[in-house]
Design an enzyme around this catalytic site. Structure first.
Site, PDB file in Angstrom:
ATOM      1  N   CYS A   7      22.608   2.782 -17.552  1.00  0.00           N
ATOM      2  CA  CYS A   7      22.692   1.782 -16.477  1.00  0.00           C
ATOM      3  C   CYS A   7      22.124   0.473 -17.023  1.00  0.00           C
ATOM      4  O   CYS A   7      22.037   0.274 -18.247  1.00  0.00           O
ATOM      5  CB  CYS A   7      21.998   2.259 -15.205  1.00  0.00           C
ATOM      6  SG  CYS A   7      20.219   2.557 -15.350  1.00  0.00           S
ATOM      7  N   ASN A  26      17.572   1.041 -16.590  1.00  0.00           N
ATOM      8  CA  ASN A  26      17.026   2.365 -16.939  1.00  0.00           C
ATOM      9  C   ASN A  26      15.766   2.699 -16.131  1.00  0.00           C
ATOM     10  O   ASN A  26      14.833   3.335 -16.638  1.00  0.00           O
ATOM     11  CB  ASN A  26      16.751   2.499 -18.444  1.00  0.00           C
ATOM     12  CG  ASN A  26      16.494   3.946 -18.908  1.00  0.00           C
ATOM     13  OD1 ASN A  26      15.628   4.195 -19.730  1.00  0.00           O
ATOM     14  ND2 ASN A  26      17.209   4.899 -18.357  1.00  0.00           N
ATOM     15  N   CYS A  69      16.417   3.017 -12.277  1.00  0.00           N
ATOM     16  CA  CYS A  69      16.922   3.529 -10.997  1.00  0.00           C
ATOM     17  C   CYS A  69      17.981   4.613 -11.179  1.00  0.00           C
ATOM     18  O   CYS A  69      17.726   5.793 -10.938  1.00  0.00           O
ATOM     19  CB  CYS A  69      17.504   2.402 -10.142  1.00  0.00           C
ATOM     20  SG  CYS A  69      16.311   1.142  -9.671  1.00  0.00           S
ATOM     21  N   ARG A  70      19.188   4.218 -11.608  1.00  0.00           N
ATOM     22  CA  ARG A  70      20.324   5.152 -11.589  1.00  0.00           C
ATOM     23  C   ARG A  70      20.329   6.144 -12.744  1.00  0.00           C
ATOM     24  O   ARG A  70      20.449   7.363 -12.522  1.00  0.00           O
ATOM     25  CB  ARG A  70      21.643   4.361 -11.576  1.00  0.00           C
ATOM     26  CG  ARG A  70      21.874   3.607 -10.295  1.00  0.00           C
ATOM     27  CD  ARG A  70      22.993   2.578 -10.453  1.00  0.00           C
ATOM     28  NE  ARG A  70      22.599   1.513 -11.371  1.00  0.00           N
ATOM     29  CZ  ARG A  70      23.391   0.535 -11.801  1.00  0.00           C
ATOM     30  NH1 ARG A  70      24.654   0.511 -11.411  1.00  0.00           N
ATOM     31  NH2 ARG A  70      22.938  -0.396 -12.607  1.00  0.00           N
ATOM     32  N   SER A  71      20.253   5.661 -13.983  1.00  0.00           N
ATOM     33  CA  SER A  71      20.443   6.606 -15.105  1.00  0.00           C
ATOM     34  C   SER A  71      19.299   7.610 -15.264  1.00  0.00           C
ATOM     35  O   SER A  71      19.561   8.761 -15.635  1.00  0.00           O
ATOM     36  CB  SER A  71      20.748   5.867 -16.414  1.00  0.00           C
ATOM     37  OG  SER A  71      19.687   5.046 -16.828  1.00  0.00           O
ATOM     38  N   ASP A  95      24.360  -0.587  -7.890  1.00  0.00           N
ATOM     39  CA  ASP A  95      22.967  -0.806  -8.279  1.00  0.00           C
ATOM     40  C   ASP A  95      22.108  -0.873  -7.018  1.00  0.00           C
ATOM     41  O   ASP A  95      22.285  -1.782  -6.203  1.00  0.00           O
ATOM     42  CB  ASP A  95      22.899  -2.121  -9.051  1.00  0.00           C
ATOM     43  CG  ASP A  95      21.513  -2.397  -9.594  1.00  0.00           C
ATOM     44  OD1 ASP A  95      20.563  -1.698  -9.188  1.00  0.00           O
ATOM     45  OD2 ASP A  95      21.398  -3.304 -10.418  1.00  0.00           O
TER      46      ASP A  95
HETATM   47  P1  4NP Z   1      19.223   0.393 -12.749  1.00  0.00           P
HETATM   48  O1  4NP Z   1      18.750  -0.702 -11.672  1.00  0.00           O
HETATM   49  O2  4NP Z   1      20.193  -0.341 -13.670  1.00  0.00           O
HETATM   50  O3  4NP Z   1      19.906   1.431 -11.947  1.00  0.00           O
HETATM   51  O4  4NP Z   1      17.982   0.864 -13.453  1.00  0.00           O
HETATM   52  C1  4NP Z   1      18.215  -1.945 -12.017  1.00  0.00           C
HETATM   53  C2  4NP Z   1      16.865  -2.076 -12.206  1.00  0.00           C
HETATM   54  C3  4NP Z   1      16.331  -3.310 -12.507  1.00  0.00           C
HETATM   55  C4  4NP Z   1      17.156  -4.412 -12.623  1.00  0.00           C
HETATM   56  C5  4NP Z   1      18.510  -4.272 -12.454  1.00  0.00           C
HETATM   57  C6  4NP Z   1      19.041  -3.030 -12.157  1.00  0.00           C
HETATM   58  N1  4NP Z   1      16.613  -5.689 -12.894  1.00  0.00           N
HETATM   59  O5  4NP Z   1      17.365  -6.670 -12.928  1.00  0.00           O
HETATM   60  O6  4NP Z   1      15.405  -5.815 -13.111  1.00  0.00           O
END
Ligand code: 4NP
Length: 162
Positions: free
Chosen positions: A11, A14, A16-18, A131
């Site tokens: 993702c 790294n 939240c989702r993955s 996201d």
């Molecule tokens: P992830 O979510 O890609 O599912 O881990 C996000 C976590 C943080 C950010 C973007 C997406 N960020 O911009 O900080």
């Protein structure tokens, strides 16, 4: 482990989702008694959260489903990761584009929700795992459901092909 039995969930951050995809997939593989045949990891395309734990909302939703989410975020390492992992699983189309830009072999890159049998035949723009970072916490429950169905389909496919 061979690339055919190695899966990397990808993702943006790294956190939240993955990481959630990794522990759900690991949980399903353990339930089926096949975890020792597989190598499972996750990473982000971006650098911002390297070294941090998972987002608290991902930890909570995993716990509600009796899954422990221990995690240290890392960024994609194209050289090593594209050698090691035969299955590069992007959470959304942007993650997929970023993987391809970084040189990922096209035939190893998949959208996560393409493995959800309920979505067979849907076009790619219907297959993003959204996201949840800036949204409400119920977004994490919806993401959990998407990941659970997709991980099950992916596991079946990997076991068939490895
Ligand atoms: P992830 O979510 O890609 O599912 O881990 C996000 C976590 C943080 C950010 C973007 C997406 N960020 O911009 O900080």
């Amino acid at each position: 482990m061979t690339p055919a039995s190695s899966v990397l969930f990808v993702c943006l951050g790294n956190i939240c989702r993955s990481p959630l995809a990794r522990v759900i997939f690991t949980h399903l593989a353990a339930q089926r008694g096949v975890l020792e045949r597989l190598h499972v990891d996750s990473c982000g395309t971006g650098p911002w959260h390297v070294g941090k734990g998972a987002d608290g909302r991902s930890i909570e939703v995993a716990a509600r489903h009796q899954i422990k989410l221990a995690h240290t975020a890392r960024q994609l390492d194209p050289t090593a990761d594209f050698l090691k992992f035969g299955w590069l699983i992007a959470m959304d189309r942007q993650n997929r584009d970023d993987l391809l830009h970084a040189g990922a072999p096209r035939d190893r890159v998949y959208l996560m929700r393409s493995f959800d049998p309920r979505l067979a035949g849907e076009p790619d723009h219907r297959l993003d795992v959204p996201d949840p970072y800036y949204g409400e916490s119920d977004g994490f429950e919806r993401v959990y459901d998407m990941l659970d169905a997709s991980c099950d389909g992916l596991l079946h496919r990997m076991l068939r092909e490895s």
